[in-house]
Design a protein around this motif. Structure first.
Motif, PDB file in Angstrom:
ATOM      1  N   GLU A  33      33.584 -28.706  29.619  1.00  0.00           N
ATOM      2  CA  GLU A  33      32.268 -29.156  28.852  1.00  0.00           C
ATOM      3  C   GLU A  33      32.825 -30.902  28.576  1.00  0.00           C
ATOM      4  O   GLU A  33      32.231 -31.844  28.789  1.00  0.00           O
ATOM      5  N   THR A  34      34.124 -30.930  27.717  1.00  0.00           N
ATOM      6  CA  THR A  34      34.469 -32.183  27.268  1.00  0.00           C
ATOM      7  C   THR A  34      34.889 -33.033  28.278  1.00  0.00           C
ATOM      8  O   THR A  34      34.667 -34.170  28.372  1.00  0.00           O
ATOM      9  N   LYS A  35      35.749 -32.524  29.424  1.00  0.00           N
ATOM     10  CA  LYS A  35      35.843 -33.197  30.659  1.00  0.00           C
ATOM     11  C   LYS A  35      34.704 -33.932  31.006  1.00  0.00           C
ATOM     12  O   LYS A  35      34.884 -35.224  31.478  1.00  0.00           O
ATOM     13  N   THR A  36      33.692 -33.090  31.378  1.00  0.00           N
ATOM     14  CA  THR A  36      32.522 -33.589  31.917  1.00  0.00           C
ATOM     15  C   THR A  36      31.976 -34.574  31.202  1.00  0.00           C
ATOM     16  O   THR A  36      31.383 -35.701  31.789  1.00  0.00           O
ATOM     17  N   ASP A  37      31.961 -34.639  29.854  1.00  0.00           N
ATOM     18  CA  ASP A  37      31.241 -35.543  28.783  1.00  0.00           C
ATOM     19  C   ASP A  37      32.114 -36.832  29.082  1.00  0.00           C
ATOM     20  O   ASP A  37      31.486 -37.949  29.024  1.00  0.00           O
ATOM     21  N   LEU A  38      33.488 -36.813  29.071  1.00  0.00           N
ATOM     22  CA  LEU A  38      34.326 -37.644  29.176  1.00  0.00           C
ATOM     23  C   LEU A  38      33.960 -38.636  30.365  1.00  0.00           C
ATOM     24  O   LEU A  38      34.131 -39.847  30.532  1.00  0.00           O
ATOM     25  N   LYS A  39      33.729 -37.939  31.791  1.00  0.00           N
ATOM     26  CA  LYS A  39      33.610 -38.458  33.082  1.00  0.00           C
ATOM     27  C   LYS A  39      32.132 -39.427  32.981  1.00  0.00           C
ATOM     28  O   LYS A  39      32.127 -40.216  33.532  1.00  0.00           O
ATOM     29  N   CYS A  40      31.275 -38.666  32.366  1.00  0.00           N
ATOM     30  CA  CYS A  40      30.190 -39.393  32.129  1.00  0.00           C
ATOM     31  C   CYS A  40      30.187 -40.781  31.384  1.00  0.00           C
ATOM     32  O   CYS A  40      29.664 -41.649  31.704  1.00  0.00           O
ATOM     33  N   SER A  41      30.987 -40.580  30.116  1.00  0.00           N
ATOM     34  CA  SER A  41      31.045 -41.717  29.312  1.00  0.00           C
ATOM     35  C   SER A  41      31.933 -42.823  29.949  1.00  0.00           C
ATOM     36  O   SER A  41      31.529 -43.982  29.933  1.00  0.00           O
ATOM     37  N   GLU A  42      33.014 -42.362  30.964  1.00  0.00           N
ATOM     38  CA  GLU A  42      33.577 -43.363  31.684  1.00  0.00           C
ATOM     39  C   GLU A  42      32.704 -44.097  32.775  1.00  0.00           C
ATOM     40  O   GLU A  42      33.044 -45.299  32.810  1.00  0.00           O
ATOM     41  N   GLU A  43      31.890 -43.343  33.173  1.00  0.00           N
ATOM     42  CA  GLU A  43      30.922 -43.895  34.317  1.00  0.00           C
ATOM     43  C   GLU A  43      30.070 -44.769  33.714  1.00  0.00           C
ATOM     44  O   GLU A  43      29.787 -45.848  34.164  1.00  0.00           O
ATOM     45  N   LYS A  44      29.504 -44.433  32.394  1.00  0.00           N
ATOM     46  CA  LYS A  44      28.603 -45.551  31.718  1.00  0.00           C
ATOM     47  C   LYS A  44      29.288 -46.654  31.370  1.00  0.00           C
ATOM     48  O   LYS A  44      28.996 -47.748  31.299  1.00  0.00           O
TER      49      LYS A  44
END
Length: 131
Positions: A33-44
């Motif tokens: 879940e944290t990796k998914t959140d991090l990926k979304c944050s990086e994309e943003k």
């Protein structure tokens, strides 16, 4: 008595291992879940960075238009001058409607800017008049 104690120790060890496996699975789920959140944050973040770059480029183009300079003069900024026009740089300029794709890979030198001003002024969109 010794066999009973060994069985009890074995059962306790199995329970401990089972609890540890449950904790491990839970931790792995949280990590995913944290990796998914991090990926979304990086994309943003990448979107925000590109937006800032586009805004800055547009401001430079507007300033050039106000001063009556050629719109190619934006290439004289530190970001472009004496550098190879990369796909990222092209995307920045393209999104504001200013550079044909055939110039990607070109070295942006003073001579190249003079050439562009002389022979490709019509390829740049006129910001001032909207033509």
């Amino acid at each position: 008595m010794g066999a009973s104690r060994n069985k009890s120790d074995s059962e306790r060890a199995i329970r401990n291992i089972s609890r540890t496996l449950i904790k491990l699975n839970s931790t792995q789920e949280k990590l995913a879940e944290t990796k998914t959140d991090l990926k979304c944050s990086e994309e943003k973040l990448q979107i925000v960075i590109m937006s800032l770059k586009l805004t800055h480029t547009m401001e430079q183009l507007m300033e050039a238009a106000k001063e009556g300079r050629s719109k190619w003069d934006v290439l004289r900024t530190d970001k472009f001058l004496n550098k190879k026009l990369t796909r990222e740089m092209f995307q920045e300029l393209k999104s504001t409607g200013h550079v044909p794709e055939l110039f990607v890979g070109m070295n942006i030198t003073e001579e190249a800017i003079v050439y562009l001003k002389l022979y490709h002024e019509e390829d740049m969109v006129c910001i001032k008049t909207g033509n």
